[in-house]
Design a protein around this motif. Sequence first.
Motif, PDB file in Angstrom:
ATOM      1  N   LEU A 159      54.454  -0.508  77.834  1.00  0.00           N
ATOM      2  CA  LEU A 159      54.702  -1.115  76.673  1.00  0.00           C
ATOM      3  C   LEU A 159      53.364  -1.915  76.385  1.00  0.00           C
ATOM      4  O   LEU A 159      52.768  -2.662  77.275  1.00  0.00           O
ATOM      5  N   ARG A 160      52.933  -2.082  75.201  1.00  0.00           N
ATOM      6  CA  ARG A 160      51.707  -3.062  74.670  1.00  0.00           C
ATOM      7  C   ARG A 160      52.306  -4.173  74.971  1.00  0.00           C
ATOM      8  O   ARG A 160      51.515  -5.201  75.600  1.00  0.00           O
ATOM      9  N   ARG A 161      53.248  -4.652  74.484  1.00  0.00           N
ATOM     10  CA  ARG A 161      54.098  -5.937  74.756  1.00  0.00           C
ATOM     11  C   ARG A 161      55.674  -5.623  74.454  1.00  0.00           C
ATOM     12  O   ARG A 161      56.058  -4.840  73.813  1.00  0.00           O
ATOM     13  N   LEU A 162      56.438  -6.710  74.913  1.00  0.00           N
ATOM     14  CA  LEU A 162      57.894  -6.432  75.059  1.00  0.00           C
ATOM     15  C   LEU A 162      58.243  -7.354  73.690  1.00  0.00           C
ATOM     16  O   LEU A 162      58.361  -8.678  73.982  1.00  0.00           O
ATOM     17  N   ASP A 163      58.529  -6.754  72.572  1.00  0.00           N
ATOM     18  CA  ASP A 163      58.756  -7.464  71.366  1.00  0.00           C
ATOM     19  C   ASP A 163      59.951  -6.630  70.602  1.00  0.00           C
ATOM     20  O   ASP A 163      60.206  -5.568  71.025  1.00  0.00           O
ATOM     21  N   PRO A 164      60.469  -7.154  69.483  1.00  0.00           N
ATOM     22  CA  PRO A 164      61.512  -6.366  69.040  1.00  0.00           C
ATOM     23  C   PRO A 164      61.353  -4.995  68.549  1.00  0.00           C
ATOM     24  O   PRO A 164      61.982  -4.068  68.726  1.00  0.00           O
ATOM     25  N   ARG A 165      59.944  -4.708  68.127  1.00  0.00           N
ATOM     26  CA  ARG A 165      59.900  -3.454  67.720  1.00  0.00           C
ATOM     27  C   ARG A 165      59.773  -2.546  68.868  1.00  0.00           C
ATOM     28  O   ARG A 165      60.324  -1.304  68.774  1.00  0.00           O
ATOM     29  N   SER A 166      58.853  -2.902  69.876  1.00  0.00           N
ATOM     30  CA  SER A 166      58.779  -1.944  71.055  1.00  0.00           C
ATOM     31  C   SER A 166      59.910  -1.765  71.786  1.00  0.00           C
ATOM     32  O   SER A 166      60.296  -0.650  72.379  1.00  0.00           O
ATOM     33  N   LEU A 167      60.906  -2.833  71.810  1.00  0.00           N
ATOM     34  CA  LEU A 167      62.167  -2.533  72.630  1.00  0.00           C
ATOM     35  C   LEU A 167      62.957  -1.538  71.651  1.00  0.00           C
ATOM     36  O   LEU A 167      63.698  -0.698  72.298  1.00  0.00           O
ATOM     37  N   GLY A 168      63.063  -1.825  70.291  1.00  0.00           N
ATOM     38  CA  GLY A 168      63.648  -0.847  69.450  1.00  0.00           C
ATOM     39  C   GLY A 168      63.297   0.806  69.702  1.00  0.00           C
ATOM     40  O   GLY A 168      63.916   1.733  69.921  1.00  0.00           O
TER      41      GLY A 168
ATOM     42  N   THR B  40      74.183  -2.247  52.655  1.00  0.00           N
ATOM     43  CA  THR B  40      75.249  -3.133  52.150  1.00  0.00           C
ATOM     44  C   THR B  40      75.645  -4.187  53.307  1.00  0.00           C
ATOM     45  O   THR B  40      75.850  -5.538  53.168  1.00  0.00           O
ATOM     46  N   GLU B  41      76.045  -3.704  54.137  1.00  0.00           N
ATOM     47  CA  GLU B  41      76.720  -4.119  55.608  1.00  0.00           C
ATOM     48  C   GLU B  41      75.541  -5.118  56.145  1.00  0.00           C
ATOM     49  O   GLU B  41      75.705  -6.162  56.509  1.00  0.00           O
ATOM     50  N   LEU B  42      74.491  -4.566  56.184  1.00  0.00           N
ATOM     51  CA  LEU B  42      73.221  -5.254  56.610  1.00  0.00           C
ATOM     52  C   LEU B  42      72.964  -6.638  55.795  1.00  0.00           C
ATOM     53  O   LEU B  42      72.580  -7.650  56.359  1.00  0.00           O
ATOM     54  N   GLY B  43      73.009  -6.536  54.463  1.00  0.00           N
ATOM     55  CA  GLY B  43      72.821  -7.385  53.842  1.00  0.00           C
ATOM     56  C   GLY B  43      73.957  -8.795  53.969  1.00  0.00           C
ATOM     57  O   GLY B  43      73.604  -9.867  53.910  1.00  0.00           O
ATOM     58  N   ARG B  44      75.290  -8.195  54.004  1.00  0.00           N
ATOM     59  CA  ARG B  44      76.202  -9.225  54.439  1.00  0.00           C
ATOM     60  C   ARG B  44      75.936  -9.856  55.619  1.00  0.00           C
ATOM     61  O   ARG B  44      76.142 -11.107  56.004  1.00  0.00           O
ATOM     62  N   LEU B  45      75.465  -9.249  56.621  1.00  0.00           N
ATOM     63  CA  LEU B  45      75.008  -9.774  58.109  1.00  0.00           C
ATOM     64  C   LEU B  45      73.989 -10.729  57.901  1.00  0.00           C
ATOM     65  O   LEU B  45      73.946 -11.893  58.423  1.00  0.00           O
ATOM     66  N   LYS B  46      72.932 -10.263  57.242  1.00  0.00           N
ATOM     67  CA  LYS B  46      71.726 -11.142  56.874  1.00  0.00           C
ATOM     68  C   LYS B  46      72.250 -12.420  56.324  1.00  0.00           C
ATOM     69  O   LYS B  46      71.884 -13.672  56.710  1.00  0.00           O
TER      70      LYS B  46
ATOM     71  N   ARG C 124      65.591  -6.890  62.069  1.00  0.00           N
ATOM     72  CA  ARG C 124      65.039  -6.011  61.479  1.00  0.00           C
ATOM     73  C   ARG C 124      64.089  -5.232  62.203  1.00  0.00           C
ATOM     74  O   ARG C 124      63.885  -3.923  62.091  1.00  0.00           O
ATOM     75  N   GLU C 125      63.230  -5.972  62.734  1.00  0.00           N
ATOM     76  CA  GLU C 125      61.966  -5.439  63.494  1.00  0.00           C
ATOM     77  C   GLU C 125      62.548  -4.587  64.515  1.00  0.00           C
ATOM     78  O   GLU C 125      62.007  -3.454  65.068  1.00  0.00           O
ATOM     79  N   LEU C 126      63.616  -4.907  65.195  1.00  0.00           N
ATOM     80  CA  LEU C 126      63.953  -4.001  66.253  1.00  0.00           C
ATOM     81  C   LEU C 126      64.610  -2.533  65.584  1.00  0.00           C
ATOM     82  O   LEU C 126      64.308  -1.660  66.161  1.00  0.00           O
ATOM     83  N   LEU C 127      65.375  -2.866  64.682  1.00  0.00           N
ATOM     84  CA  LEU C 127      65.682  -1.498  63.870  1.00  0.00           C
ATOM     85  C   LEU C 127      64.492  -0.809  63.475  1.00  0.00           C
ATOM     86  O   LEU C 127      64.428   0.488  63.610  1.00  0.00           O
ATOM     87  N   ASP C 128      63.291  -1.418  62.855  1.00  0.00           N
ATOM     88  CA  ASP C 128      62.219  -0.702  62.595  1.00  0.00           C
ATOM     89  C   ASP C 128      61.420   0.168  63.561  1.00  0.00           C
ATOM     90  O   ASP C 128      61.179   1.120  63.469  1.00  0.00           O
ATOM     91  N   GLY C 129      61.359  -0.618  64.854  1.00  0.00           N
ATOM     92  CA  GLY C 129      60.816   0.130  66.169  1.00  0.00           C
ATOM     93  C   GLY C 129      61.737   1.485  66.481  1.00  0.00           C
ATOM     94  O   GLY C 129      61.217   2.443  66.932  1.00  0.00           O
TER      95      GLY C 129
ATOM     96  N   GLY D 195      67.400 -14.173  65.097  1.00  0.00           N
ATOM     97  CA  GLY D 195      67.280 -14.428  63.796  1.00  0.00           C
ATOM     98  C   GLY D 195      67.318 -12.906  63.273  1.00  0.00           C
ATOM     99  O   GLY D 195      66.878 -11.903  63.836  1.00  0.00           O
ATOM    100  N   PHE D 196      67.568 -12.735  61.945  1.00  0.00           N
ATOM    101  CA  PHE D 196      67.673 -11.505  61.206  1.00  0.00           C
ATOM    102  C   PHE D 196      66.677 -10.722  61.043  1.00  0.00           C
ATOM    103  O   PHE D 196      66.362  -9.414  61.342  1.00  0.00           O
ATOM    104  N   ASP D 197      65.433 -11.347  60.657  1.00  0.00           N
ATOM    105  CA  ASP D 197      64.167 -10.814  60.703  1.00  0.00           C
ATOM    106  C   ASP D 197      63.471 -10.057  61.861  1.00  0.00           C
ATOM    107  O   ASP D 197      63.063  -9.106  61.848  1.00  0.00           O
ATOM    108  N   ARG D 198      64.100 -10.754  63.071  1.00  0.00           N
ATOM    109  CA  ARG D 198      63.722 -10.003  64.313  1.00  0.00           C
ATOM    110  C   ARG D 198      64.663  -8.878  64.693  1.00  0.00           C
ATOM    111  O   ARG D 198      64.286  -7.861  65.275  1.00  0.00           O
TER     112      ARG D 198
END
Length: 554
Positions: free
Chosen positions: A471-480, A118-124, A288-293, A283-286
Amino acid sequence: MDITQLSTWQQLETQARQMRGRHLRQLFAEEPQRAARYSLELPEFLFDYSKNLVDDEVLVNLLQLARDTDLEGLRARMFSGAPINGTEGRPVLHPALRGGLPDPVELDGGPVADLVETELGRLKEFVNLLHNGGVTGYTGRRITDVVNLGVGGSHLGPEMVIGSLRAYRRDDVRVHFVSNVDGAELADVLAGLDAETTMFAVSSKTFGTTETMTNARSALRWFGELAPREAVLQKHFVAVTASPEKAREFGIEAQRVFRFWDWVGGRFSLWSAIGLPIAIAVGFDRFRELLDGAASMDRHFHEAPLEKNAPVLMALLSVWYCTFMRYPAHAILPYEQALHRLPAYLQQAEMESNGKSTTRAGEEVGYATGPLIWGMLGINGQHAFYQYLHQSPEVVPADFIGSVAPGHDLEGHHEILLANMLAQSQALMNGVDREQVSAGLAARGLGEKEIEKLAPFKVHKGNRPSNTILLRRLDPRSLGALVALYEHKIFTQGAILQIYSFDQWGVELGKGLAAALQPQLESGELHHQDASTAGLIDYYQRVSKGAPAPEPAS
């Protein structure tokens, strides 16, 4: 339990004494497959721990120590939402912020996952509106700059992540940070901004942190006559807090108060609404990728057997060096410009967590519970403090962190960078002995006497341990994944060493004393102060009132 009485602990003490007489060169010579056996390849990075002063026998005992101290049981309790922060009676559920819990958890009668989403939805919704130009200031102009007012976990995490993801930053809304109550920082940031297009994010778990709220009140005054106070607060301020009612009392609109919860420690909160500046910057999508990592690392930590578990192995090595080998410090050495704030972030995360001297049973510990964490960018460090790492009598284990793919398109730079990282870890491991130094000097044409004189200064004993994370590369997922790796390492250290990692009572004493000292500093009327503090306040009072400096001694 008194863990020092465990037979495993005592065996490790004996092995530490024995290992001080061995050399990494010897360990590699004895085991040709050491690098392959002492490495883990995960989806986001390779973790090479082969350059450590351990062998199979040591690792067996370290893993047994983890089992003897019920690491797996405490890990299960954390992921289940049990109140493992014992002194505050709270769960420790930052993995829930990124979807990293293996099973649903309910708190206060509701699913934690629903609260988070719910809070992530408000943030987005807010972030997308901001980027689309739908968030405007009092005069109707779109917001182009957001200043985050926070300190500690409400500052270091978002600042570190935004710096690390420089290649992914958007340019339509700029993000700035102010943490210091020294007004110079706020003044410097405000000097380049237009009040009509600036918004402040007041980030404070309690919404009472002195430094943050002082900066918030000064920011409010900065708007001057632009609009009435209430209108400025409604249009130019948002809040991120675990105390939303206090943010509303301050005057910030309820729809612009973003919440996190008391089961989130400040230094582990970047995954929550505290990450608002991150979502704005990339951006919110990036975001979210951080969270997924990070969630992928949560799953690895929860599911992988201890002997193949990267956070567990990192923690065991840290316990080995700090507690058994008596190496009191650990260096974080990123060879990636974007990670320039990572050492400071990890310094807070670990030292505020495990800088404790009391066990969970309330007894004083008789062993070291965590190293001093320090470091900086590797290339800069090579020209600053690596002399100490290579030739000081003190041994400082280190983490080298780099990436395969560069974060830029400039030809030739990245290979030089990585060559330096690999060379430094190799040099710390192998060193160079007297015979090698002498042969090198002879090859340069130096005579025997000159060699005899110079050689002792050029000897490097080596045998300095390190990990390498590539790291393979420094991106949102690998940083997470990288940040969550260290979070779970910190948890594991505390679990094994029988301390509470998620309170921070050592921070509170100074805050209380500062609150009592402030009015005395302003008035000069001293009450119950030691002689040193009284003298310093007296000096402040005299100089601030124009007292001349003493004449220089003749």
